[in-house]
Design a protein around this motif. Structure first.
Motif, PDB file in Angstrom:
ATOM      1  N   ASP A  41       0.815  -1.218   0.000  1.00 56.83           N
ATOM      2  CA  ASP A  41       0.000   0.000   0.000  1.00 56.83           C
ATOM      3  C   ASP A  41       0.847   1.264   0.000  1.00 56.83           C
ATOM      4  O   ASP A  41       0.329   2.371  -0.019  1.00 56.83           O
ATOM      5  CB  ASP A  41      -0.920   0.003   1.227  1.00 56.83           C
ATOM      6  N   GLY A  42       2.160   1.140  -0.048  1.00 58.71           N
ATOM      7  CA  GLY A  42       3.050   2.278   0.111  1.00 58.71           C
ATOM      8  C   GLY A  42       2.915   3.362  -0.928  1.00 58.71           C
ATOM      9  O   GLY A  42       3.016   4.535  -0.616  1.00 58.71           O
ATOM     10  N   ASP A  43       2.699   3.041  -2.209  1.00 62.64           N
ATOM     11  CA  ASP A  43       2.703   4.059  -3.256  1.00 62.64           C
ATOM     12  C   ASP A  43       1.579   5.068  -3.097  1.00 62.64           C
ATOM     13  O   ASP A  43       1.799   6.262  -3.233  1.00 62.64           O
ATOM     14  CB  ASP A  43       2.623   3.412  -4.638  1.00 62.64           C
ATOM     15  N   SER A  44       0.361   4.611  -2.815  1.00 58.21           N
ATOM     16  CA  SER A  44      -0.733   5.569  -2.690  1.00 58.21           C
ATOM     17  C   SER A  44      -0.539   6.446  -1.464  1.00 58.21           C
ATOM     18  O   SER A  44      -0.803   7.639  -1.502  1.00 58.21           O
ATOM     19  CB  SER A  44      -2.077   4.839  -2.633  1.00 58.21           C
ATOM     20  N   GLU A  46       2.317   7.275  -0.206  1.00 57.05           N
ATOM     21  CA  GLU A  46       3.431   8.170  -0.484  1.00 57.05           C
ATOM     22  C   GLU A  46       2.969   9.363  -1.321  1.00 57.05           C
ATOM     23  O   GLU A  46       3.371  10.492  -1.063  1.00 57.05           O
ATOM     24  CB  GLU A  46       4.539   7.403  -1.211  1.00 57.05           C
ATOM     25  N   LEU A  47       2.102   9.128  -2.296  1.00 48.40           N
ATOM     26  CA  LEU A  47       1.561  10.223  -3.102  1.00 48.40           C
ATOM     27  C   LEU A  47       0.746  11.170  -2.231  1.00 48.40           C
ATOM     28  O   LEU A  47       0.882  12.386  -2.331  1.00 48.40           O
ATOM     29  CB  LEU A  47       0.718   9.684  -4.261  1.00 48.40           C
ATOM     30  N   GLU A  48      -0.084  10.617  -1.371  1.00 43.93           N
ATOM     31  CA  GLU A  48      -0.884  11.449  -0.472  1.00 43.93           C
ATOM     32  C   GLU A  48       0.015  12.279   0.443  1.00 43.93           C
ATOM     33  O   GLU A  48      -0.260  13.456   0.700  1.00 43.93           O
ATOM     34  CB  GLU A  48      -1.821  10.578   0.359  1.00 43.93           C
ATOM     35  N   ALA A  52       0.223  16.330   0.545  1.00 41.67           N
ATOM     36  CA  ALA A  52       0.020  17.034   1.817  1.00 41.67           C
ATOM     37  C   ALA A  52       1.191  17.967   2.115  1.00 41.67           C
ATOM     38  O   ALA A  52       0.988  19.097   2.579  1.00 41.67           O
ATOM     39  CB  ALA A  52      -0.155  16.019   2.946  1.00 41.67           C
ATOM     40  N   LEU A  53       2.406  17.515   1.830  1.00 42.41           N
ATOM     41  CA  LEU A  53       3.577  18.371   2.024  1.00 42.41           C
ATOM     42  C   LEU A  53       3.506  19.599   1.128  1.00 42.41           C
ATOM     43  O   LEU A  53       3.754  20.721   1.575  1.00 42.41           O
ATOM     44  CB  LEU A  53       4.860  17.581   1.738  1.00 42.41           C
ATOM     45  N   LEU A  54       3.137  19.395  -0.131  1.00 38.35           N
ATOM     46  CA  LEU A  54       3.000  20.537  -1.044  1.00 38.35           C
ATOM     47  C   LEU A  54       1.944  21.518  -0.553  1.00 38.35           C
ATOM     48  O   LEU A  54       2.140  22.736  -0.632  1.00 38.35           O
ATOM     49  CB  LEU A  54       2.632  20.050  -2.448  1.00 38.35           C
ATOM     50  N   GLN A  55       0.841  21.005  -0.055  1.00 38.11           N
ATOM     51  CA  GLN A  55      -0.230  21.888   0.413  1.00 38.11           C
ATOM     52  C   GLN A  55       0.196  22.682   1.641  1.00 38.11           C
ATOM     53  O   GLN A  55      -0.239  23.815   1.827  1.00 38.11           O
ATOM     54  CB  GLN A  55      -1.491  21.072   0.697  1.00 38.11           C
ATOM     55  N   GLU A  83       9.209  10.815 -10.644  1.00 40.33           N
ATOM     56  CA  GLU A  83       7.873  10.569 -11.212  1.00 40.33           C
ATOM     57  C   GLU A  83       6.776  10.833 -10.192  1.00 40.33           C
ATOM     58  O   GLU A  83       5.759  11.451 -10.493  1.00 40.33           O
ATOM     59  CB  GLU A  83       7.781   9.131 -11.727  1.00 40.33           C
ATOM     60  N   LEU A  84       6.989  10.386  -8.959  1.00 36.85           N
ATOM     61  CA  LEU A  84       5.988  10.612  -7.920  1.00 36.85           C
ATOM     62  C   LEU A  84       5.870  12.106  -7.605  1.00 36.85           C
ATOM     63  O   LEU A  84       4.771  12.611  -7.377  1.00 36.85           O
ATOM     64  CB  LEU A  84       6.341   9.836  -6.654  1.00 36.85           C
ATOM     65  N   ALA A  85       6.986  12.820  -7.632  1.00 38.15           N
ATOM     66  CA  ALA A  85       6.949  14.261  -7.383  1.00 38.15           C
ATOM     67  C   ALA A  85       6.128  14.974  -8.457  1.00 38.15           C
ATOM     68  O   ALA A  85       5.305  15.840  -8.145  1.00 38.15           O
ATOM     69  CB  ALA A  85       8.371  14.820  -7.332  1.00 38.15           C
TER      70      ALA A  85
END
Length: 94
Positions: A41-44, A46-48, A52-55, A83-85
């Motif tokens: 479940d790590g990828d989803s 990590e994106l969240e 959240a960090l960007l926000q 890619e994730l960034a």
């Protein structure tokens, strides 16, 4: 029932640390199925976390290329894959 969630960010040492934690949790009696589910479940998550960090750091959506580059630089410095960034920046703008 013991449960946990483990997400690895960045470099090879972090992956080694995650493996060490996984071995320790196995030794403590956490079921292998729960370990596998948490790791898959790590990828989803990590994106969240990246969004959240960007926000937090960029309360308004980066309006121009310069601000998007600053946001990308922040995520890369924090250890996110390129890619994730990019996905996180796109998710924030949508």
């Amino acid at each position: 029932m013991k449960r946990y969630h483990l997400t690895t960010f960045g470099c090879q040492m972090n992956e080694h640390d995650s493996e060490r934690i996984e071995r320790r949790l196995t030794a403590l009696g956490v079921e292998p199925e729960l370990i596998a589910a948490a790791l898959s479940d790590g990828d989803s998550g990590e994106l969240e976390a990246a969004v959240a960090l960007l926000q937090r750091r960029f309360p308004t959506v980066p309006a121009d290329e310069r601000e998007r580059a600053r946001a990308l630089g922040l995520l890369l410095r924090k250890g996110y894959e390129l890619e994730l960034a990019h996905d996180a920046i796109r998710a924030q703008t949508n």
